[in-house]
Scaffold this active site. Sequence first.
Site, PDB file in Angstrom:
ATOM      1  N   SER A 110      31.855 -11.140 -60.032  1.00 51.32           N
ATOM      2  CA  SER A 110      31.122 -11.730 -58.924  1.00 51.32           C
ATOM      3  C   SER A 110      32.015 -12.552 -57.997  1.00 51.32           C
ATOM      4  CB  SER A 110      29.948 -12.544 -59.484  1.00 51.32           C
ATOM      5  OG  SER A 110      29.067 -12.938 -58.488  1.00 51.32           O
ATOM      6  N   ASP A 121      43.289  -7.667 -50.365  1.00 47.35           N
ATOM      7  CA  ASP A 121      43.184  -6.859 -49.145  1.00 47.35           C
ATOM      8  C   ASP A 121      43.951  -7.458 -47.970  1.00 47.35           C
ATOM      9  OD1 ASP A 121      41.614  -5.062 -50.482  1.00 47.35           O
ATOM     10  OD2 ASP A 121      39.833  -5.346 -49.234  1.00 47.35           O
ATOM     11  N   LYS A 135      30.805  -6.748 -60.668  1.00 50.23           N
ATOM     12  CA  LYS A 135      29.467  -7.260 -60.350  1.00 50.23           C
ATOM     13  C   LYS A 135      29.487  -7.657 -58.876  1.00 50.23           C
ATOM     14  CE  LYS A 135      25.797 -10.055 -60.182  1.00 50.23           C
ATOM     15  NZ  LYS A 135      25.357 -10.494 -58.874  1.00 50.23           N
TER      16      LYS A 135
END
Length: 187
Positions: A110, A121, A135
């Site tokens: 999460s 990224d 998740k």
Amino acid sequence: KAVKWEIKDRVGIVNINSFNKTTTDATLAAMMAIEKSLGGPPLGYVLDLRLNPGGLLDQAINVSDALLQRGEVVSTRGRNPDETRRFNAGPGDLTDGKPVIVLINGGSASASEIVAGALQDLRRATILGTRSFGKGSVQTIIPLGENGALRLTTALYYTPSGRSIQGTGITPDIKVEEPLPEELQGK
């Protein structure tokens, strides 16, 4: 405590074990304490998110923002394109560009995956460990009167490059398996 810190070989190690309402403040305090203890900036930071089950979205965004100069941290996308929400980092990398390594494993889920995915990224950190849990769903709770409530997945979390976290998790840049403790090994 949501955040613990230590120093090894002039590298600041910040362990975040959950994202609760104090996590951002505790992370910033840990970074300042590391600098104070060293009498200057560390050589870099290790952000340990292993076994971190997640928590509050705003805290994950704020911790990411503290390490980023700019860029999207995460987006949520529902069924309709107009339901897309983007959360961005503002200027001000508190590490002043020092190297960052993020540790993850199958227990990282999460909010911890949001942080790892954003830093990966945006090429701000090297992710080390094993694939995270996966998740990445936004859930809405719909009350059903006295009889309870219905938890409904209404959107999914996406990293800045557009990768869905749900079901796939974050794949580390460098895979490092942790040895299984003897007490957990089968006979």
